[in-house]
Design a protein around this motif. Structure first.
Motif, PDB file in Angstrom:
ATOM      1  N   ALA A  47       0.814  -1.208   0.000  1.00 39.53           N
ATOM      2  CA  ALA A  47       0.000   0.000   0.000  1.00 39.53           C
ATOM      3  C   ALA A  47       0.853   1.266   0.000  1.00 39.53           C
ATOM      4  O   ALA A  47       0.586   2.215  -0.758  1.00 39.53           O
ATOM      5  CB  ALA A  47      -0.938  -0.009   1.208  1.00 39.53           C
ATOM      6  N   VAL A  48       1.884   1.298   0.832  1.00 36.19           N
ATOM      7  CA  VAL A  48       2.754   2.473   0.888  1.00 36.19           C
ATOM      8  C   VAL A  48       3.513   2.641  -0.428  1.00 36.19           C
ATOM      9  O   VAL A  48       3.722   3.770  -0.892  1.00 36.19           O
ATOM     10  CB  VAL A  48       3.727   2.363   2.079  1.00 36.19           C
ATOM     11  N   ALA A  49       3.913   1.538  -1.042  1.00 38.48           N
ATOM     12  CA  ALA A  49       4.594   1.622  -2.338  1.00 38.48           C
ATOM     13  C   ALA A  49       3.666   2.225  -3.398  1.00 38.48           C
ATOM     14  O   ALA A  49       4.107   3.029  -4.234  1.00 38.48           O
ATOM     15  CB  ALA A  49       5.058   0.234  -2.771  1.00 38.48           C
ATOM     16  N   ARG A  50       2.376   1.858  -3.356  1.00 36.76           N
ATOM     17  CA  ARG A  50       1.407   2.449  -4.285  1.00 36.76           C
ATOM     18  C   ARG A  50       1.296   3.955  -4.068  1.00 36.76           C
ATOM     19  O   ARG A  50       1.286   4.742  -5.017  1.00 36.76           O
ATOM     20  CB  ARG A  50       0.031   1.803  -4.083  1.00 36.76           C
ATOM     21  N   ALA A  51       1.167   4.361  -2.806  1.00 33.88           N
ATOM     22  CA  ALA A  51       1.057   5.789  -2.503  1.00 33.88           C
ATOM     23  C   ALA A  51       2.318   6.534  -2.933  1.00 33.88           C
ATOM     24  O   ALA A  51       2.249   7.630  -3.501  1.00 33.88           O
ATOM     25  CB  ALA A  51       0.799   5.988  -1.013  1.00 33.88           C
ATOM     26  N   GLY A  52       3.493   5.942  -2.677  1.00 33.56           N
ATOM     27  CA  GLY A  52       4.738   6.570  -3.072  1.00 33.56           C
ATOM     28  C   GLY A  52       4.864   6.705  -4.581  1.00 33.56           C
ATOM     29  O   GLY A  52       5.363   7.720  -5.086  1.00 33.56           O
ATOM     30  N   ALA A  53       4.393   5.701  -5.320  1.00 35.22           N
ATOM     31  CA  ALA A  53       4.467   5.743  -6.782  1.00 35.22           C
ATOM     32  C   ALA A  53       3.622   6.881  -7.339  1.00 35.22           C
ATOM     33  O   ALA A  53       4.030   7.581  -8.277  1.00 35.22           O
ATOM     34  CB  ALA A  53       4.007   4.410  -7.365  1.00 35.22           C
ATOM     35  N   ARG A  54       2.430   7.093  -6.764  1.00 31.60           N
ATOM     36  CA  ARG A  54       1.579   8.199  -7.237  1.00 31.60           C
ATOM     37  C   ARG A  54       2.193   9.546  -6.859  1.00 31.60           C
ATOM     38  O   ARG A  54       2.083  10.525  -7.603  1.00 31.60           O
ATOM     39  CB  ARG A  54       0.175   8.085  -6.654  1.00 31.60           C
ATOM     40  N   LEU A  55       2.847   9.602  -5.713  1.00 33.94           N
ATOM     41  CA  LEU A  55       3.527  10.841  -5.319  1.00 33.94           C
ATOM     42  C   LEU A  55       4.657  11.147  -6.285  1.00 33.94           C
ATOM     43  O   LEU A  55       4.834  12.308  -6.711  1.00 33.94           O
ATOM     44  CB  LEU A  55       4.066  10.707  -3.895  1.00 33.94           C
ATOM     45  N   VAL A  56       5.437  10.146  -6.644  1.00 35.29           N
ATOM     46  CA  VAL A  56       6.521  10.330  -7.606  1.00 35.29           C
ATOM     47  C   VAL A  56       5.969  10.840  -8.930  1.00 35.29           C
ATOM     48  O   VAL A  56       6.502  11.794  -9.533  1.00 35.29           O
ATOM     49  CB  VAL A  56       7.276   9.005  -7.824  1.00 35.29           C
ATOM     50  N   HIS A  57       4.881  10.235  -9.412  1.00 34.66           N
ATOM     51  CA  HIS A  57       4.292  10.631 -10.695  1.00 34.66           C
ATOM     52  C   HIS A  57       3.843  12.086 -10.667  1.00 34.66           C
ATOM     53  O   HIS A  57       4.102  12.846 -11.612  1.00 34.66           O
ATOM     54  CB  HIS A  57       3.109   9.714 -11.007  1.00 34.66           C
ATOM     55  N   ALA A  58       3.170  12.484  -9.582  1.00 40.86           N
ATOM     56  CA  ALA A  58       2.661  13.852  -9.496  1.00 40.86           C
ATOM     57  C   ALA A  58       3.802  14.870  -9.450  1.00 40.86           C
ATOM     58  O   ALA A  58       3.760  15.893 -10.152  1.00 40.86           O
ATOM     59  CB  ALA A  58       1.765  13.995  -8.271  1.00 40.86           C
ATOM     60  N   VAL A  59       4.819  14.603  -8.635  1.00 40.47           N
ATOM     61  CA  VAL A  59       5.936  15.540  -8.527  1.00 40.47           C
ATOM     62  C   VAL A  59       6.725  15.594  -9.830  1.00 40.47           C
ATOM     63  O   VAL A  59       7.109  16.678 -10.293  1.00 40.47           O
ATOM     64  CB  VAL A  59       6.859  15.140  -7.350  1.00 40.47           C
ATOM     65  N   ALA A  60       6.941  14.438 -10.452  1.00 36.60           N
ATOM     66  CA  ALA A  60       7.698  14.393 -11.703  1.00 36.60           C
ATOM     67  C   ALA A  60       6.975  15.111 -12.834  1.00 36.60           C
ATOM     68  O   ALA A  60       7.606  15.650 -13.750  1.00 36.60           O
ATOM     69  CB  ALA A  60       7.972  12.942 -12.099  1.00 36.60           C
ATOM     70  N   SER A 296       7.411  10.858   6.510  1.00 37.58           N
ATOM     71  CA  SER A 296       8.625  11.423   5.912  1.00 37.58           C
ATOM     72  C   SER A 296       9.623  10.326   5.551  1.00 37.58           C
ATOM     73  O   SER A 296      10.314  10.414   4.530  1.00 37.58           O
ATOM     74  CB  SER A 296       9.261  12.435   6.863  1.00 37.58           C
ATOM     75  N   ALA A 297       9.694   9.270   6.369  1.00 35.10           N
ATOM     76  CA  ALA A 297      10.605   8.159   6.052  1.00 35.10           C
ATOM     77  C   ALA A 297      10.238   7.514   4.723  1.00 35.10           C
ATOM     78  O   ALA A 297      11.112   7.219   3.894  1.00 35.10           O
ATOM     79  CB  ALA A 297      10.566   7.125   7.175  1.00 35.10           C
ATOM     80  N   ALA A 298       8.946   7.296   4.511  1.00 34.91           N
ATOM     81  CA  ALA A 298       8.511   6.701   3.247  1.00 34.91           C
ATOM     82  C   ALA A 298       8.707   7.662   2.083  1.00 34.91           C
ATOM     83  O   ALA A 298       9.021   7.247   0.954  1.00 34.91           O
ATOM     84  CB  ALA A 298       7.046   6.290   3.353  1.00 34.91           C
ATOM     85  N   ALA A 299       8.532   8.964   2.332  1.00 36.90           N
ATOM     86  CA  ALA A 299       8.651   9.953   1.265  1.00 36.90           C
ATOM     87  C   ALA A 299      10.088  10.122   0.778  1.00 36.90           C
ATOM     88  O   ALA A 299      10.311  10.600  -0.343  1.00 36.90           O
ATOM     89  CB  ALA A 299       8.102  11.294   1.741  1.00 36.90           C
TER      90      ALA A 299
END
Length: 396
Positions: A47-60, A296-299
């Protein structure tokens, strides 16, 4: 307390078909995380990997505000579901068949929530995510009702308050999903506050018998899982370097990211925090503040992936913006760990200043652009070295 309650992760456990669920002793010896708890945590890796992937996409893609907002909300749901399971298990884990089945249902809810993360990020549709959240909460409510049947007096009242509070708040989430999208602006904050208020309301007259050493271990293990996202990101950096023939540009990012992760690990596990968790007030504030620590650790891992994509020209973000995606969560992790975790064991002003000053140096590395990540790694390593030196001086 069952006969297997003091056995650790590496030893076999005899599972009974059904036992009376009663509270465990908060001073129980050799209390450790169970294999079931570790399996439960693995669902959150997905679940955290999914959230992190969407965060990466949005920032990129140059939309950091949308990505950060969605990440904070989704991560809150994941973190709060994990927190509720962890504290309940610390007080009432009887590890019989019904308990394991209820935990399985909660794991299924985590995976449903993970499946709904892309829709929540991309379309603002939280229906699937809320359904997954409700599955977890219904199973937890059933656990609290079962605990109330095994308790008497104030302990029974506490368990019933937990169950009633969970039901009321979950009804609020269902209503919010059924209302128009604009209702989220007004309903989101009150429901989050209500979620956070349930434990304080339930344990007002009697606290649940959570185990300090067990709780500190569980939070430590979850912190390692969050940092594991950054380990995966360093692997992505090396693989991208091989695929894009840019190993010389990406190896510094991978090396700097690895040093940051190791420094974060060292900083977090440098104090015996279980010695601090002696009251509900202290433990609740410490546990709540871990939303920032864990988030923040996951981010950090998401930021490292943004840095990789920017270096390989796959991101619509500047070198400074990509660097900030790494340095900001790293600095936030260091400051939050100092504020709620390590601060209680510092002896003088010099020791207190180590982590805040280290966070400032990490943020300052942002100005280095492409070299920001390795420089941030050096700043984090210097912070650890300073902490070790000052700690040795104080002990001497």
């Amino acid at each position: 307390m069952t006969e297997h309650s003091s056995q650790g992760v590496g030893r076999g456990r005899v599972v009974r078909p059904l036992v009376r669920m009663t509270s465990r002793r908060p001073d129980e010896a050799h209390r450790a995380a169970t294999p079931l708890e570790l399996l439960f945590d693995l669902c959150f890796v997905v679940a955290v990997a999914r959230a992190g992937a969407r965060l990466v996409h949005a920032v990129a893609e140059g939309d950091p505000a949308h990505g950060i907002g969605g990440y904070l909300l989704v991560f809150f749901a994941l973190w709060w579901a994990w927190v509720n399971f962890t504290w309940f298990a610390s007080a009432y884990d009887c590890d019989d068949v019904p308990y394991r089945v209820a935990t399985l249902v909660q794991m299924a809810g985590v995976l449903v929530l993970a499946a709904g993360i892309p829709e929540a990020f991309d379309e603002g549709d939280y229906t699937v995510a809320v359904v997954g959240y409700l599955i977890m909460r219904v199973a937890l409510t059933a656990q609290w009702l079962r605990a109330s049947r095994g308790e008497t007096g104030a302990a029974r009242t506490t368990a019933l308050r937990y169950a009633g509070g969970l039901v009321l708040v979950q009804l609020g989430w269902v209503v919010l999903v059924l209302l128009p999208d604009a209702a989220w602006l007004w309903g989101l904050a009150p429901l989050i506050i209500a979620e956070l208020a349930v434990p304080a309301f339930a344990e007002h007259s009697r606290r649940t018998p959570w185990h300090p050493h067990h709780i500190s271990e569980r939070y430590g293990l979850f912190t390692i899982i969050m940092l594991g996202e950054s380990i995966a990101a360093t692997s992505v950096a090396v693989q991208a370097g091989l695929d894009e023939h840019a190993l010389g540009d990406l190896l510094p990012i991978a090396a700097g990211g690895l040093v940051i992760v190791f420094a974060a690990f060292w900083i977090y596990f440098s104090v015996p925090i279980h010695e601090y968790l002696v009251s509900s007030r202290q433990a609740f504030l410490w546990g709540y503040a871990h939303y920032v620590v864990l988030g923040s650790a996951a981010a950090i891992g998401a930021g490292l992936e943004v840095a990789v994509e920017q270096t390989t020209h796959h991101a619509h973000v500047s070198a400074t913006g990509a660097a900030f995606a790494v340095t900001l969560p790293t600095a936030l992790f260091m400051v939050s760990v100092w504020a709620v975790h390590a601060r209680h064991f510092k002896r003088d002003i010099a020791e207190h200043l180590v982590l805040p000053c280290g966070a400032f140096l990490v943020l300052l590395a942002t100005l280095a652009g492409h070299w920001a990540v390795p420089l941030a790694g050096l700043a984090a390593a210097a912070t650890v070295a300073a902490g070790i030196a000052l700690g040795a001086r104080s002990r001497g």
